[in-house]
Structures are given as structure tokens and as C-alpha cells.
Enzyme design. Structure first.
Site, short mmCIF file in Angstrom:
data_model
loop_
_atom_site.label_atom_id
_atom_site.label_comp_id
_atom_site.label_asym_id
_atom_site.label_seq_id
_atom_site.Cartn_x
_atom_site.Cartn_y
_atom_site.Cartn_z
N TRP A 103 0.84 -1.21 0.00
CA TRP A 103 0.00 0.00 0.00
C TRP A 103 0.86 1.25 0.00
O TRP A 103 0.53 2.25 -0.65
CB TRP A 103 -0.99 -0.03 1.17
CG TRP A 103 -1.91 -1.19 1.07
CD1 TRP A 103 -1.98 -2.28 1.89
CD2 TRP A 103 -2.89 -1.45 0.04
NE1 TRP A 103 -2.91 -3.17 1.45
CE2 TRP A 103 -3.49 -2.68 0.32
CE3 TRP A 103 -3.31 -0.73 -1.09
CZ2 TRP A 103 -4.49 -3.23 -0.48
CZ3 TRP A 103 -4.31 -1.27 -1.90
CH2 TRP A 103 -4.89 -2.50 -1.59
N ASP A 172 -1.72 6.71 6.30
CA ASP A 172 -2.78 5.86 5.78
C ASP A 172 -3.11 4.88 6.90
O ASP A 172 -2.35 3.96 7.18
CB ASP A 172 -2.27 5.11 4.54
CG ASP A 172 -3.25 4.04 4.05
OD1 ASP A 172 -4.33 3.90 4.66
OD2 ASP A 172 -2.93 3.35 3.07
N LYS A 196 -12.63 -1.51 6.95
CA LYS A 196 -11.96 -2.48 7.82
C LYS A 196 -12.37 -2.25 9.27
O LYS A 196 -12.92 -3.13 9.92
CB LYS A 196 -10.45 -2.38 7.67
CG LYS A 196 -10.02 -2.76 6.26
CD LYS A 196 -8.66 -2.22 5.93
CE LYS A 196 -8.39 -2.27 4.44
NZ LYS A 196 -8.46 -3.61 3.86
#
Ligand SMILES: Cc1ncc(COP(=O)(O)O)c(C=O)c1O
Length: 360
Positions: A103, A172, A196
Site C-alpha cells: 500500500w 494511511d 476495515k
């Protein structure tokens, strides 16, 4: 509730049952309005109340005040990979990145595509991202430092956030937002795909320190412009109304559980019993280095891939779903987000012990 499995999927992921039940209860007729949140105007007073409450609860969980703005945007965390450099990069001041996995790499790739001056100041790629780098220097002239606070795929997590001085820290937090208390003054921006730990897919939460909004200039595509979305309370265009409604309820659920401290306590306990089970076995091999282990995504290997397939299949049969590791790394991954009850982790540990006995 009967027929509900323990859902260890990495995202979209398990949500608190009381939130789903409340949404179900209110689904056809939202609080006597005679229509569903799915059907109401995003310009209505009713939706205004929904989004304002969601913003308020999102702030309240972590103690954010008037100097921060909460945005609910679309395009997931992936859109933020581009939005961050577009809004925050300043001419002549490099954007800094730490690369801790897939990511982070994607975030870096977007900065590169946009022609933003950037520098990767540390990486854990040398050991297939099984640790969080600690030795790096932060250029005090930088536009910002971007980190991925939890690496969903590799099961590593920053334990302490770097001190960046005047350089805004951007994180993030897609896979660990609100899993524990953090010092809000350390960050300039945090962002997360909600799917999530905070709600359904289709909403990205961005929390930005207000002074940084001044960096957003007019030639940024409107859909990615933080300042415009801040001025319009996330309602410049039609938002994911239902998603925002659920995020608000998830935030309220955290508060009802006793707040972030209580959530953190349970999360630590869940991670501890799972890592203990891994450490006490020669059959299972945790992949992350101990001081970088994630309390959200616990990754491990079995002696061979056939056994891993068998493990996932039998766990599934036992009502423990979503345990297959990311397709890029294989192995097993148990995602134990806020809404995973302690009982779910205990059930997994008991299944693991049994599986080892039969196959070890
Ligand atoms: C840490 C992290 N960042 C970004 C993303 C991408 O999020 P989205 O699918 O919301 O764009 C994910 C998705 O799994 C993630 O785990």
C-alpha cells in the site's frame, strides 16, 4: 446471533452486530420519515443531521476539536494516494515516504505519476516487509512525511510514530484507524478506507488539521480537493449517504463500548492470545518481527502450502471465515479488527490447537 460466522476477512470486514441490527431496524423507515437512508436527499435536514452526527462522533472518539476537519470522501484510500500529494505537496519541498509494503508502494507510485518531487527515506523491502524501519532522517524542509500505519498484507504496524517536528505527518490508517489511542497532535492528516475498522466500503475518512487546508489550490481536480470538500461538509457532490450513516453508528458503538481506551484494551488482549498461541507452537510460524507485529492483521505460515489450504478449508467449515493470506504473499492472515469479539479469537486459537494436534 445464530448463523453468524466469525469473520476474519481483511476488508470489507466484520462490523459490530448492534450496528447492523440498528441499520436493519431503521432500514425501511428511518426514524419515522417513511423512507430509507438509501432514498433520502443528501440535501435534506435529516441527512444533514446524520452527517453532522457522524462527524461529531468521529471527532469525539479520539478527542479531535475545532482545529481538525473530518471529511467523508469517495474513491477509497486509493483516491487519497493521489489526493495527499495534490493537496499537500509544496514547490521545492519534497514529499517523503516510508515504504512498508504494497500500500505504501501504491501511494508512492501516485506521487510519482503526478510528477511530485518525492523521496523514499526508508523501506523494509529487504526483508519482504516483515518489520517497520526505525532509522531514517526527516528533511525539515519536506512537504510532509507519509507512512502506512498498519500493513494489512504483511501484518506489521508502527508501534511508535516518528517525530516529524514541523513536517506534517500523514498516515494511511486504513487497517488500524481507531484500534488504539494515538496522540492526535502528531498528525497533519490521517485517512482510511472505512471498510476495515470503521464501516462499509465506499467511504474514505480523512481527518485533516485545518491549517493544512490552505495548501489546496484551485487547479486540483475538484473531487480530490480537500478545501472544497471541507467548505461543503463533504457535500460538494452526492456522497455515500448510507456508508456515512453506518460509519457514524460504528463510531457511536466505540463510544458505547467505553471509548477508545476500552477498545484498545480488548484489541491488545485479542492480539496477545493469538500471538501467544503462535509463539508457543513449532507448527505455526508468525511472519512479522515481534516488535513490529500488528494487533489488527496477524499473519503466519504453516509447514507447507497444502496444510495452509487445509487449514483455511477446515476453519471455514468450523465457522471461522476469511483466513486466507493475501494472494501476493500466501499463508494465513487473521484480521481481528475492533468488531471481532474476544470470543472469536478464542475460537480461532482453540481451532488452531486442534488442527496442530491432528496435523502436526
Ligand atoms: C493500508 C491500506 N491502504 C489502502 C488500501 C486501499 O483501500 P481502498 O480499497 O479503500 O482504496 C487498503 C486496502 O486494503 C489498505 O489495507
Amino acid at each position: 446471533m445464530e448463523n453468524r460466522v466469525y469473520n476474519f476477512n481483511p476488508g470489507p470486514a466484520t462490523l459490530p452486530l448492534p450496528v447492523l441490527q440498528k441499520a436493519q431496524e431503521e432500514f425501511l423507515n428511518y426514524r419515522g420519515e417513511g423512507l430509507s437512508v438509501l432514498e433520502m436527499s443528501h440535501r435534506s435536514k435529516t441527512f444533514d443531521d446524520i452527517i453532522n452526527r457522524a462527524v461529531e462522533s468521529t471527532k469525539k472518539v479520539m478527542g479531535y476539536g475545532d482545529d481538525h476537519t473530518v471529511l467523508f470522501l469517495q474513491g477509497g484510500a486509493t483516491a487519497q494516494f493521489a489526493a495527499v500529494p495534490l493537496n499537500l505537496a509544496l514547490k521545492g519541498k519534497p514529499a517523503l515516504y516510508v515504504n512498508t509494503g504494497s500500500w505504501s508502494k501504491k501511494a508512492i507510485a501516485e506521487a510519482k505519476k503526478l510528477g511530485i518531487e518525492h523521496k523514499v527515506i526508508a523501506s523494509s523491502e529487504d526483508k519482504n516487509f516483515n518489520y517497520i524501519p526505525r532509522d531514517f532522517e526527516i528533511d525539515p524542509n519536506a512537504s510532509y512525511l507519509h507512512i502506512t500505519s498498519n500493513n494489512t498484507i504483511f501484518g506489521t504496524q508502527w508501534k511508535e510514530y516518528p517525530d516529524t517536528g514541523e513536517v506534517p505527518l500523514v498516515a494511511d490508517m486504513s487497517s488500524d484507524i481507531y484500534c488504539r489511542k494515538y496522540d492526535i497532535t502528531k498528525f497533519g492528516v490521517i485517512y482510511a478506507g472505512a471498510q476495515k475498522n470503521a464501516g462499509p466500503a465506499g467511504v474514505a475518512i480523512v481527518i485533516i488539521r485545518n491549517d493544512l487546508l490552505e495548501r489546496s489550490h484551485d487547479d486540483i481536480p475538484t473531487i480530490l480537493n480537500y478545501k472544497i470538500y471541507a467548505e461543503k461538509n463533504s457535500l460538494y457532490n452526492t456522497p455515500n449517504c448510507f456508508g456515512i450513516y453506518i460509519v457514524g453508528m460504528v463510531m457511536d458503538w466505540i463510544l458505547e463500548q467505553g471509548g477508545i481506551e476500552k477498545i484498545e484494551q480488548v484489541n491488545q488482549k485479542k492480539a496477545q492470545i493469538l500471538y501467544e498461541a503462535l509463539d508457543n507452537s513449532d507448527f505455526y510460524r508468525p511472519t512479522a518481527e515481534p516488535d513490529s507485529r500488528s494487533i489488527m492483521n496477524v499473519t503466519f505460515r504453516l509447514p507447507d502450502e497444502d496444510l495452509e489450504k487445509k487449514f483455511v478449508a477446515e476453519a471455514n467449515e468450523a465457522g471461522l471465515v476469511g483466513l486466507k493470506g493475501h494472494r501476493s504473499v500466501g499463508g494465513i492472515r487473521a484480521s481481528i479488527y475492533n468488531a471481532m469479539p474476544l470470543k472469536g479469537v478464542q475460537a480461532l486459537v482453540s481451532f488452531m490447537k486442534d488442527f496442530e494436534k491432528k496435523n502436526g
